[in-house]
Design a protein around this motif. Structure first.
Motif, PDB file in Angstrom:
ATOM      1  N   MET A 228      49.062  44.731  56.784  1.00 56.59           N
ATOM      2  CA  MET A 228      48.167  45.192  55.351  1.00 56.59           C
ATOM      3  C   MET A 228      46.903  45.334  55.727  1.00 56.59           C
ATOM      4  O   MET A 228      45.970  45.632  55.885  1.00 56.59           O
ATOM      5  N   GLU A 229      46.835  43.437  56.159  1.00 58.15           N
ATOM      6  CA  GLU A 229      45.758  42.807  55.412  1.00 58.15           C
ATOM      7  C   GLU A 229      44.216  42.882  57.446  1.00 58.15           C
ATOM      8  O   GLU A 229      43.179  42.704  57.420  1.00 58.15           O
ATOM      9  N   TYR A 230      45.211  42.843  58.523  1.00 60.09           N
ATOM     10  CA  TYR A 230      44.992  43.184  59.667  1.00 60.09           C
ATOM     11  C   TYR A 230      44.436  44.656  59.783  1.00 60.09           C
ATOM     12  O   TYR A 230      43.019  44.740  60.427  1.00 60.09           O
ATOM     13  N   SER A 231      44.625  45.691  58.798  1.00 65.42           N
ATOM     14  CA  SER A 231      43.707  46.829  59.061  1.00 65.42           C
ATOM     15  C   SER A 231      42.103  46.343  57.855  1.00 65.42           C
ATOM     16  O   SER A 231      41.225  47.038  57.628  1.00 65.42           O
ATOM     17  N   LEU A 232      42.736  45.748  57.082  1.00 64.19           N
ATOM     18  CA  LEU A 232      41.718  46.094  55.335  1.00 64.19           C
ATOM     19  C   LEU A 232      41.035  45.163  55.722  1.00 64.19           C
ATOM     20  O   LEU A 232      39.617  45.245  54.759  1.00 64.19           O
ATOM     21  N   LEU A 233      41.115  43.434  56.807  1.00 64.00           N
ATOM     22  CA  LEU A 233      40.387  43.210  57.048  1.00 64.00           C
ATOM     23  C   LEU A 233      39.676  43.447  58.304  1.00 64.00           C
ATOM     24  O   LEU A 233      39.395  42.059  58.130  1.00 64.00           O
ATOM     25  N   ALA A 234      39.562  44.337  58.840  1.00 64.07           N
ATOM     26  CA  ALA A 234      39.151  43.967  59.909  1.00 64.07           C
ATOM     27  C   ALA A 234      37.594  44.678  60.241  1.00 64.07           C
ATOM     28  O   ALA A 234      37.073  44.980  61.411  1.00 64.07           O
ATOM     29  N   GLY A 235      36.990  44.483  58.631  1.00 64.46           N
ATOM     30  CA  GLY A 235      35.729  44.892  59.195  1.00 64.46           C
ATOM     31  C   GLY A 235      35.189  46.283  58.064  1.00 64.46           C
ATOM     32  O   GLY A 235      35.940  46.748  57.575  1.00 64.46           O
ATOM     33  N   GLY A 236      34.111  47.221  58.273  1.00 65.07           N
ATOM     34  CA  GLY A 236      33.630  48.223  58.213  1.00 65.07           C
ATOM     35  C   GLY A 236      32.822  48.516  56.904  1.00 65.07           C
ATOM     36  O   GLY A 236      31.785  46.996  56.755  1.00 65.07           O
ATOM     37  N   LYS A 237      31.804  49.333  56.906  1.00 63.75           N
ATOM     38  CA  LYS A 237      30.883  48.934  56.816  1.00 63.75           C
ATOM     39  C   LYS A 237      31.246  49.600  54.481  1.00 63.75           C
ATOM     40  O   LYS A 237      30.349  48.760  54.113  1.00 63.75           O
ATOM     41  N   ARG A 238      32.325  49.018  53.997  1.00 63.91           N
ATOM     42  CA  ARG A 238      32.687  49.116  52.414  1.00 63.91           C
ATOM     43  C   ARG A 238      32.042  50.196  51.853  1.00 63.91           C
ATOM     44  O   ARG A 238      31.458  50.012  50.677  1.00 63.91           O
ATOM     45  N   PHE A 239      31.980  51.719  53.081  1.00 67.86           N
ATOM     46  CA  PHE A 239      30.994  52.188  51.959  1.00 67.86           C
ATOM     47  C   PHE A 239      30.948  52.994  50.734  1.00 67.86           C
ATOM     48  O   PHE A 239      30.013  52.626  50.036  1.00 67.86           O
ATOM     49  N   ARG A 240      32.016  53.550  50.529  1.00 72.04           N
ATOM     50  CA  ARG A 240      33.293  53.783  49.713  1.00 72.04           C
ATOM     51  C   ARG A 240      33.222  52.753  48.192  1.00 72.04           C
ATOM     52  O   ARG A 240      32.103  53.548  47.305  1.00 72.04           O
ATOM     53  N   PRO A 241      33.859  51.554  47.977  1.00 74.25           N
ATOM     54  CA  PRO A 241      33.320  50.999  47.304  1.00 74.25           C
ATOM     55  C   PRO A 241      32.021  50.287  46.735  1.00 74.25           C
ATOM     56  O   PRO A 241      31.561  50.127  45.696  1.00 74.25           O
ATOM     57  N   VAL A 242      30.734  50.722  47.654  1.00 72.44           N
ATOM     58  CA  VAL A 242      29.460  50.558  47.558  1.00 72.44           C
ATOM     59  C   VAL A 242      29.477  50.779  46.995  1.00 72.44           C
ATOM     60  O   VAL A 242      28.499  51.041  45.760  1.00 72.44           O
TER      61      VAL A 242
ATOM     62  N   ASP B   6      29.830  46.900  33.974  1.00 72.36           N
ATOM     63  CA  ASP B   6      30.042  45.655  34.837  1.00 72.36           C
ATOM     64  C   ASP B   6      30.284  45.762  35.558  1.00 72.36           C
ATOM     65  O   ASP B   6      31.273  45.593  36.375  1.00 72.36           O
ATOM     66  N   ARG B   7      29.751  44.916  36.673  1.00 73.31           N
ATOM     67  CA  ARG B   7      29.524  45.669  38.318  1.00 73.31           C
ATOM     68  C   ARG B   7      30.834  44.146  38.445  1.00 73.31           C
ATOM     69  O   ARG B   7      32.132  44.587  39.303  1.00 73.31           O
ATOM     70  N   ASP B   8      31.381  43.232  38.254  1.00 76.44           N
ATOM     71  CA  ASP B   8      32.135  42.213  37.911  1.00 76.44           C
ATOM     72  C   ASP B   8      33.530  43.634  37.421  1.00 76.44           C
ATOM     73  O   ASP B   8      35.475  43.209  38.548  1.00 76.44           O
ATOM     74  N   ALA B   9      34.135  43.758  36.637  1.00 72.11           N
ATOM     75  CA  ALA B   9      34.533  44.909  35.612  1.00 72.11           C
ATOM     76  C   ALA B   9      34.768  46.129  36.986  1.00 72.11           C
ATOM     77  O   ALA B   9      36.749  46.223  36.824  1.00 72.11           O
ATOM     78  N   VAL B  10      33.947  46.564  37.408  1.00 69.08           N
ATOM     79  CA  VAL B  10      34.314  47.791  37.895  1.00 69.08           C
ATOM     80  C   VAL B  10      35.184  47.169  39.544  1.00 69.08           C
ATOM     81  O   VAL B  10      35.778  47.939  40.494  1.00 69.08           O
ATOM     82  N   MET B  11      34.724  46.137  39.963  1.00 68.89           N
ATOM     83  CA  MET B  11      35.338  45.611  41.454  1.00 68.89           C
ATOM     84  C   MET B  11      36.894  46.253  41.648  1.00 68.89           C
ATOM     85  O   MET B  11      36.524  46.916  42.622  1.00 68.89           O
ATOM     86  N   PRO B  12      37.774  45.991  41.331  1.00 67.84           N
ATOM     87  CA  PRO B  12      39.007  45.959  41.100  1.00 67.84           C
ATOM     88  C   PRO B  12      38.949  47.180  41.808  1.00 67.84           C
ATOM     89  O   PRO B  12      39.843  47.884  42.110  1.00 67.84           O
ATOM     90  N   PHE B  13      38.264  48.907  40.279  1.00 70.88           N
ATOM     91  CA  PHE B  13      38.587  49.339  41.297  1.00 70.88           C
ATOM     92  C   PHE B  13      37.996  50.504  42.607  1.00 70.88           C
ATOM     93  O   PHE B  13      38.725  50.608  42.947  1.00 70.88           O
ATOM     94  N   ALA B  14      36.793  49.509  42.745  1.00 67.98           N
ATOM     95  CA  ALA B  14      36.021  49.762  44.072  1.00 67.98           C
ATOM     96  C   ALA B  14      37.100  49.698  44.707  1.00 67.98           C
ATOM     97  O   ALA B  14      36.832  50.369  46.008  1.00 67.98           O
ATOM     98  N   ALA B  15      37.519  48.369  45.005  1.00 68.80           N
ATOM     99  CA  ALA B  15      38.297  47.938  46.171  1.00 68.80           C
ATOM    100  C   ALA B  15      39.392  48.819  45.888  1.00 68.80           C
ATOM    101  O   ALA B  15      39.764  49.002  47.877  1.00 68.80           O
ATOM    102  N   SER B  16      40.509  49.671  45.789  1.00 70.49           N
ATOM    103  CA  SER B  16      41.063  50.078  45.377  1.00 70.49           C
ATOM    104  C   SER B  16      40.642  51.107  46.221  1.00 70.49           C
ATOM    105  O   SER B  16      41.154  52.172  47.238  1.00 70.49           O
ATOM    106  N   LEU B  17      39.047  52.321  46.343  1.00 71.41           N
ATOM    107  CA  LEU B  17      39.504  52.930  47.281  1.00 71.41           C
ATOM    108  C   LEU B  17      38.948  52.888  49.138  1.00 71.41           C
ATOM    109  O   LEU B  17      39.111  53.591  50.218  1.00 71.41           O
ATOM    110  N   GLU B  18      38.616  51.232  48.965  1.00 69.59           N
ATOM    111  CA  GLU B  18      38.907  50.844  50.794  1.00 69.59           C
ATOM    112  C   GLU B  18      40.554  50.835  50.754  1.00 69.59           C
ATOM    113  O   GLU B  18      40.685  51.159  51.810  1.00 69.59           O
TER     114      GLU B  18
END
Length: 297
Positions: A35-49, A61-73
Motif C-alpha cells: 500500500m505504501e509503495y504506491s501511496l508514497l511513490a510521489g506524484g503531484k498530490r493534485f486532488r488533495p491539494v 480549517d485546513r488541518d481539519a480537512v487534511m484527513p479527508f483530502a488524504a482520502s482522495l489520494e
C-alpha cells in the motif's frame, strides 16, 4: 515561484500526512508495504491539494480537512494500482518505478488497492470524529466522494474505457462522458468536497463543482496529448501506450492542435468560476488551472 513549484510545496504538506496515516492500523506487514509503495511513490498530490485550497479559500480549517483530502489520494492511488493490472491496462511502470503487481504480485496488488479504498473512508470519517468538523458537512462530502469514485463514476468510467479500447470511431460526446466518469469525477469531487467541508454556500459548492468539471476535462485532454508527445522518462509510465492499446483519445479524434485548443477553452471556463473570490487561494487555483495546459505548450 512558479505554479509547479507552488504545487510541489503544497504536495509536501500532504506527503507528510500520508507518511503516517496508515501506520498503527494493524495492517499486515506485506500488505502495508504494498500500500505504501504506491501511496508514497510521489506524484503531484493534485486532488488533495485542490480540496485543501477550496476549503481554505472559503474559510475552512485546513488541518481539519487534511484527513479527508488524504482520502482522495488513497482512492486515486488504488485506482492506479488496479488500472496497471494485466487484466486492465497491463502497465509495468508507474511514476518511474515498477507497477505494484510487478514489485509484489498480482494478488497483493489487488488487495493493496482494496485496502487503500477502504482506508480512505476511515480517513474521511476522521475529519469529524477526530478533527471535529460538523458531521453533516462530512456526511455530505462522503456522499459526493463515494458517488464520484463508485460504479457511476470512476469505476464505471474504467469499464467504459475498456469497452472503447480497440473500437474505431467512438463519438466525441461518448469519449467526453467516459472521461468525465473515469478522470473528471474524482477531480470534481475534490473541489466540491473542499467547499462543502468549509461550510460554503450553495453557490460556492456549485462554483467548486463546475471548476472541477472544467479542469477535469482539460486534465484528461492534456494527459492524452502528453502520451503522444512526451517520453517514458518524463511521464514516469510507458509513453505511447494509448496508441499501442488502441484507446480512444482526444488527439486520435481531434488531432493535437485542436485538442490543445479544447483544453485551453475548458481552463478559461474554470477560471471564470473563481470570479466571486479573491486572495492567495484564488490566485493559486488560477495558476493551477493554467499549469494543466502549460505542460503541453
Amino acid at each position: 515561484m512558479t505554479a509547479k513549484e507552488k504545487l510541489a510545496e503544497r504536495a509536501t504538506e500532504v506527503e507528510s500526512y500520508l507518511q503516517s496515516c496508515l501506520r498503527d492500523r494493524g495492517i499486515p506487514e506485506r500488505l502495508l508495504a504494498s500500500m505504501e509503495y504506491s501511496l508514497l511513490a510521489g506524484g503531484k498530490r493534485f486532488r488533495p491539494v485542490l480540496t485543501l485550497s477550496w476549503a481554505t479559500m472559503l474559510g475552512g480549517d485546513r488541518d481539519a480537512v487534511m484527513p479527508f483530502a488524504a482520502s482522495l489520494e488513497c482512492i486515486h492511488t488504488y485506482s492506479l494500482i488496479h488500472d496497471d493490472l494485466p487484466a486492465m491496462d497491463d502497465d509495468d511502470l508507474r511514476r518511474g518505478k515498477p507497477s505494484n503487481h510487478k514489485q509484489f504480485d498480482e494478488a497483493t496488488a489487488i488487495l493493496a488497492g482494496d485496502g487503500l479504498l477502504t482506508e480512505a473512508f476511515g480517513l474521511m470519517s476522521a475529519a469529524s470524529i477526530v478533527k471535529g468538523l460538523p458531521a453533516d458537512r462530512v456526511l455530505r462530502a462522503i456522499h459526493v466522494l463515494a458517488t464520484a469514485a463508485g460504479s457511476g463514476g470512476m469505476v464505471g468510467g474504467q469499464v467504459v474505457d475498456m469497452q472503447f479500447t480497440g473500437r474505431n470511431g467512438v463519438p466525441l460526446e461518448e469519449l467526453r462522458t467516459m472521461h468525465a466518469m473515469k478522470t473528471g469525477a474524482l477531480i470534481t469531487a475534490a473541489c466540491q468536497c473542499g467547499a462543502i467541508l468549509a461550510g460554503g454556500t450553495d453557490r460556492d459548492i456549485d462554483n467548486a463543482r463546475e471548476f472541477g468539471k472544467s479542469i477535469g476535462v482539460a486534465f484528461q485532454i492534456v494527459d492524452d496529448v502528453l502520451d503522444v508527445v512526451s517520453d517514458t522518462d518524463t511521464l514516469g509510465k510507458p509513453a505511447g501506450s494509448d496508441v499501442a492499446m488502441g484507446k480512444s483519445t482526444y488527439p486520435a479524434l481531434l488531432g493535437l492542435e485542436k485538442s490543445k485548443e479544447l483544453a485551453s477553452q475548458h481552463i478559461d471556463d474554470a477560471i471564470k468560476r473563481l470570479d466571486d473570490y479573491s486572495g492567495d487561494e484564488k490566485q493559486f487555483l488560477t495558476e493551477m488551472a493554467r499549469y494543466i495546459v502549460d505542460r503541453v505548450y
